[in-house]
Design an enzyme around this catalytic site. Sequence first.
Site, PDB file in Angstrom:
ATOM      1  N   GLU A 140      -3.430  -4.623  10.657  1.00 43.50           N
ATOM      2  CA  GLU A 140      -3.605  -3.330  11.328  1.00 43.50           C
ATOM      3  C   GLU A 140      -3.624  -2.201  10.286  1.00 43.50           C
ATOM      4  O   GLU A 140      -2.754  -2.161   9.408  1.00 43.50           O
ATOM      5  CB  GLU A 140      -2.408  -3.126  12.279  1.00 43.50           C
ATOM      6  CG  GLU A 140      -2.538  -1.972  13.218  1.00 43.50           C
ATOM      7  CD  GLU A 140      -1.164  -1.592  13.780  1.00 43.50           C
ATOM      8  OE1 GLU A 140      -0.960  -0.410  14.071  1.00 43.50           O
ATOM      9  OE2 GLU A 140      -0.298  -2.488  13.872  1.00 43.50           O
ATOM     10  N   ASN A 178       0.854  -1.190   0.000  1.00 44.23           N
ATOM     11  CA  ASN A 178       0.000   0.000   0.000  1.00 44.23           C
ATOM     12  C   ASN A 178       0.884   1.232   0.000  1.00 44.23           C
ATOM     13  O   ASN A 178       2.027   1.187   0.464  1.00 44.23           O
ATOM     14  CB  ASN A 178      -0.888   0.013   1.252  1.00 44.23           C
ATOM     15  CG  ASN A 178      -1.847   1.199   1.275  1.00 44.23           C
ATOM     16  OD1 ASN A 178      -2.414   1.571   0.241  1.00 44.23           O
ATOM     17  ND2 ASN A 178      -2.017   1.810   2.434  1.00 44.23           N
ATOM     18  N   ASP A 224      -2.880   0.682   8.041  1.00 42.64           N
ATOM     19  CA  ASP A 224      -1.633   1.427   7.768  1.00 42.64           C
ATOM     20  C   ASP A 224      -0.503   1.017   8.717  1.00 42.64           C
ATOM     21  O   ASP A 224       0.361   1.833   9.066  1.00 42.64           O
ATOM     22  CB  ASP A 224      -1.869   2.950   7.869  1.00 42.64           C
ATOM     23  CG  ASP A 224      -2.934   3.423   6.889  1.00 42.64           C
ATOM     24  OD1 ASP A 224      -2.995   2.858   5.789  1.00 42.64           O
ATOM     25  OD2 ASP A 224      -3.691   4.344   7.231  1.00 42.64           O
ATOM     26  N   HIS A 282       0.840   5.181   1.433  1.00 42.87           N
ATOM     27  CA  HIS A 282       0.100   6.026   2.368  1.00 42.87           C
ATOM     28  C   HIS A 282       0.738   7.415   2.386  1.00 42.87           C
ATOM     29  O   HIS A 282       1.965   7.529   2.443  1.00 42.87           O
ATOM     30  CB  HIS A 282       0.143   5.393   3.769  1.00 42.87           C
ATOM     31  CG  HIS A 282      -0.659   6.172   4.769  1.00 42.87           C
ATOM     32  ND1 HIS A 282      -2.031   6.146   4.800  1.00 42.87           N
ATOM     33  CD2 HIS A 282      -0.278   7.028   5.742  1.00 42.87           C
ATOM     34  CE1 HIS A 282      -2.463   6.953   5.756  1.00 42.87           C
ATOM     35  NE2 HIS A 282      -1.416   7.493   6.342  1.00 42.87           N
ATOM     36  N   SER A 321       4.776   6.853   2.313  1.00 37.86           N
ATOM     37  CA  SER A 321       5.380   5.568   2.685  1.00 37.86           C
ATOM     38  C   SER A 321       4.767   4.451   1.852  1.00 37.86           C
ATOM     39  O   SER A 321       3.546   4.430   1.643  1.00 37.86           O
ATOM     40  CB  SER A 321       5.086   5.228   4.156  1.00 37.86           C
ATOM     41  OG  SER A 321       5.422   6.296   5.018  1.00 37.86           O
TER      42      SER A 321
END
Length: 220
Positions: free
Chosen positions: A153, A117, A155, A119, A146
């Site tokens: 959990e 991912n 992020d 972010h 990032s």
Amino acid sequence: MSLRLVVLISGSGSNLQAILDACGQRQAGRHADIDVMPAQVVGVLSNRSDALGLSRAARAGVATATLAHTDFADRAAFDQAMIAVIDRWQPDVVVLAGFMRILTPAFVQHYSGRLLNIHPSLLPLHKGLNTHQRAIDAGDVEHGCSVHLVNAELDGGPVIAQAALRVEESDTAETLAQRVHALEHRLYPAVLGWVANGRLQLDTVPPRLDGQPLTTPIRL
Ligand code: GRF
């Protein structure tokens, strides 16, 4: 061999575009004459049929699918349907790029060690939404983005790499969003390039870069 990427989006898909460009997939068909990483986007899945990123994918000749989360009874059913679609594309890495749904532990587990991912903050700072305003409110001198592995959990998975900028006094949430977005468009292709070139191993704990355990995030 080319790394197979499936990208999940909900909106504009500018990160998807940066990845397509880095794979040489700007228009339909690959361009063998330019220096591209050994990776290709083999499918794009959106939870919104109006996501602009779907037309970016179509223009690049990439297969797309839309699954409306509102058509499913619960998150578990939606995520199982997504898994069925994604797995038909046989991804090496599943890339979340502005995908605005919370994923179930079952989905995250299914793609463990191959789910990334991006972010818009320097994690672990500012998990969740409104990260640019929160960076300003906190008086941060530095802000950025990032790329991290996804775990159960929000992020919260191991951070692979970050790109940062200095917050100027004149910055607003809007200017920061723009400037961080430009960093994102360099960061995601860079990380995927390391995976594609066999330098970065995501399926070990911790991940490894050039054979060494990655204990702190790489800074671009
Ligand atoms: C980016 O800011 C990304 O960090 C966040 O969602 C946004 C997606 O932008 N996860 P885009 O759709 O790639 O333009």
